[in-house]
Design an enzyme around this catalytic site. Structure first.
Site, PDB file in Angstrom:
ATOM      1  N   ARG A 363      37.336  38.586  37.644  1.00  0.00           N
ATOM      2  CA  ARG A 363      38.594  39.207  38.082  1.00  0.00           C
ATOM      3  C   ARG A 363      38.988  38.869  39.527  1.00  0.00           C
ATOM      4  O   ARG A 363      40.150  38.549  39.786  1.00  0.00           O
ATOM      5  CB  ARG A 363      38.558  40.723  37.880  1.00  0.00           C
ATOM      6  N   CYS A 394      29.130  27.260  41.920  1.00  0.00           N
ATOM      7  CA  CYS A 394      29.598  26.156  42.745  1.00  0.00           C
ATOM      8  C   CYS A 394      31.112  26.172  42.864  1.00  0.00           C
ATOM      9  O   CYS A 394      31.802  25.250  42.414  1.00  0.00           O
ATOM     10  CB  CYS A 394      29.121  24.839  42.137  1.00  0.00           C
TER      11      CYS A 394
END
Ligand SMILES: Cc1ncc(COP(=O)(O)O)c(C=O)c1O
Length: 469
Positions: A363, A394
């Protein structure tokens, strides 16, 4: 929910890189009112406790990251919505978080259930949920999904397109059944938090436009169908809605449509569903209305609008999701590294990296959702530091809590707890970076019960056809 982050002036003190809404706490250990599940408390030496169990014991039993659901709090919220909206039908929006245990709790607390995929419908049916009390959503329901819903007698199908009407006519004919439907309409109202926009312009994938006339056409088509029982209409205006303003316009537009339908066909439709989107507090800046206040406000609006259009009050429904499943949930993470980053002008930000991230809560990355967090395994009297809780992925945008004041001595091995994490986090989780998804456990009377077990690397690799087994 989405806010601009205001940078501090160059010569301000170190806390001024914080957004304006974030107040520097006098005690960073305090649990902000309204954010936590009912049983959350600091006990003993100050450790956080959930459902009568310390986070130390929880983590010893289940590890991190983990989502912990306070069962008593979840059930109490479900019941509150049902009681506040007495006389309405309350459908829990399963998309916010659904599993077998949740379907049973919702059933036992007497609510109905909304699902919007074959997976969610299957969970509900396998949990023994009465199909008559299930509502089925989706803008692109497959033949398979409609066939299961119709064969099992799902109580209402919320129809989203002309193609779906044709599909329903074909499949009901095939199965020799009838379909009870609501037509999903777009009212031109879009609500987020305490702001809403009401226009005649609807540029989105859901529903039939009222302004463009497609909604009335779809209603008349369903009304004339030999296999479809048109029960009413459905509107959903947005998320994180804190008051009734947006609903007022939506109710006016939907009831006007129902009166136009009555004029055209002589039939007063019996049902109106106003959807979900009732907001919760994720941070100290959020102050949602209570279910009781919303119910009072919506009742008044409906009475007023029905009088205006000379309509009998239809049977009304709402579909709260996060308001029931959000606050009972707490995400627990272990700190793996910390880092102080110079922001210039003497300002710094502490990056606190934890063992979860955007794979278990997308979110913040998806729509800049804000959360808060505390140091959970202990209290600290260290000065507070403006901190950012980030994940292990990453991606620079792999942020869990963008801005929070945490004690400056948060260190490797500490436990961070993120409140209001029960909705749209684990349910939207991914396996990004081949990360197994965390478990969900309920806690009650000092005991944990698994709801969804932790995914393992073997679970993940079992799907990879290119690896030896
Ligand atoms: C049709 C519909 N109903 C209910 C909900 C539940 O929303 P919330 O969890 O914000 O209450 C949603 C969420 O997107 C929705 O699309």
């Amino acid at each position: 929910m989405t806010r601009m982050h205001v940078a501090g002036s160059i010569h301000a003190d170190v806390t001024s890189a914080a957004p304006q809404w974030l107040v520097k706490p006098s005690d960073a250990n305090a649990l902000t009112d309204g954010l936590w599940s009912g049983s959350a408390a600091r006990v003993g030496e100050g450790e956080l406790e959930l459902g009568g169990m310390s986070v130390g014991d929880i983590v010893a039993e289940t590890g991190t990251p983990a989502y912990i659901i306070d069962e008593v709090d979840f059930r109490a919220r479900a019941l509150t919505w049902r009681e506040a909206f007495a006389g309405w039908k309350v459908y829990y929006a399963g998309k916010s978080f659904l599993c077998g245990a949740v379907a049973r709790w919702i059933d036992e607390e007497g609510l109905n259930l909304d699902v919007c995929s074959l997976g969610e419908l299957t969970v509900a049916l396998r949990a023994g949920f009465d199909p008559q009390r299930i509502g089925l959503h989706g803008n692109n329901k497959s033949d398979d999904l409609l066939r299961v819903a119709l064969a099992r007698g799902v109580g209402r199908i919320i129809v989203d397109s002309s193609d779906e009407i044709a599909r329903l006519e074909r499949i009901t004919e095939e199965l020799g059944v009838r379909a009870q439907v609501l037509i999903r309409v777009t009212t031109g109202v879009e609500a987020h938090t305490h702001e809403y926009i009401a226009t005649a312009h609807e540029d989105q994938k859901f529903g039939f436009s009222i302004a463009g006339g497609q909604a009335l056409v779809a209603m008349v088509r369903c009304h004339g169908s030999a296999r479809i029982d048109l029960m009413g209409i459905h509107s959903h205006i947005g998320s994180q809605i804190f008051d009734t303003n947006g609903f007022e316009v939506a109710a006016r537009r939907t009831l006007k449509l129902m009166s136009q339908f009555k004029e055209a066909t002589g039939v007063a439709l019996p049902e109106l569903d106003l959807g979900g989107g009732f907001g919760i507090a994720y941070t100290m800046d959020d102050s949602p209305a209570t279910a009781y206040d919303l119910a009072r406000g919506l009742d008044e609006i409906i009475e007023h609008e029905c009088r205006g259009f000379g309509l009998e009050r239809p049977t009304l429904s709402i579909e709260p999701g996060r308001a029931i499943s959000g606050p009972p949930g707490t995400a627990l993470y272990t700190v793996g590294t910390t880092k102080i980053v110079e922001l210039g002008g003497g300002q710094t930000r502490r990056y606190v990296s934890v063992d979860g991230g955007m794979s278990d809560n997308i979110r913040p990355a998806l729509y800049a959702a804000e959360y808060s967090a505390v140091l959970a395994n202990r209290v600290s009297d260290a000065p507070v530091a403006l901190s950012r809780v980030v994940g292990l992925h990453c991606e620079g945008g792999d942020i869990l809590v963008r801005d929070v004041f945490l004690p400056a001595d948060v260190a490797v091995g500490d436990i961070i707890a993120v409140p209001a994490s029960g909705a749209y986090s684990r349910s939207m989780a991914s396996n990004y970076n081949h990360t197994p998804r965390p478990p969900v456990l309920s806690v009650r009377d000092g005991r944990l019960t698994p709801m969804i077990r932790r995914e393992t690397l073997d679970d993940l690799l079992a799907l990879d056809a290119g690896l030896d087994r």
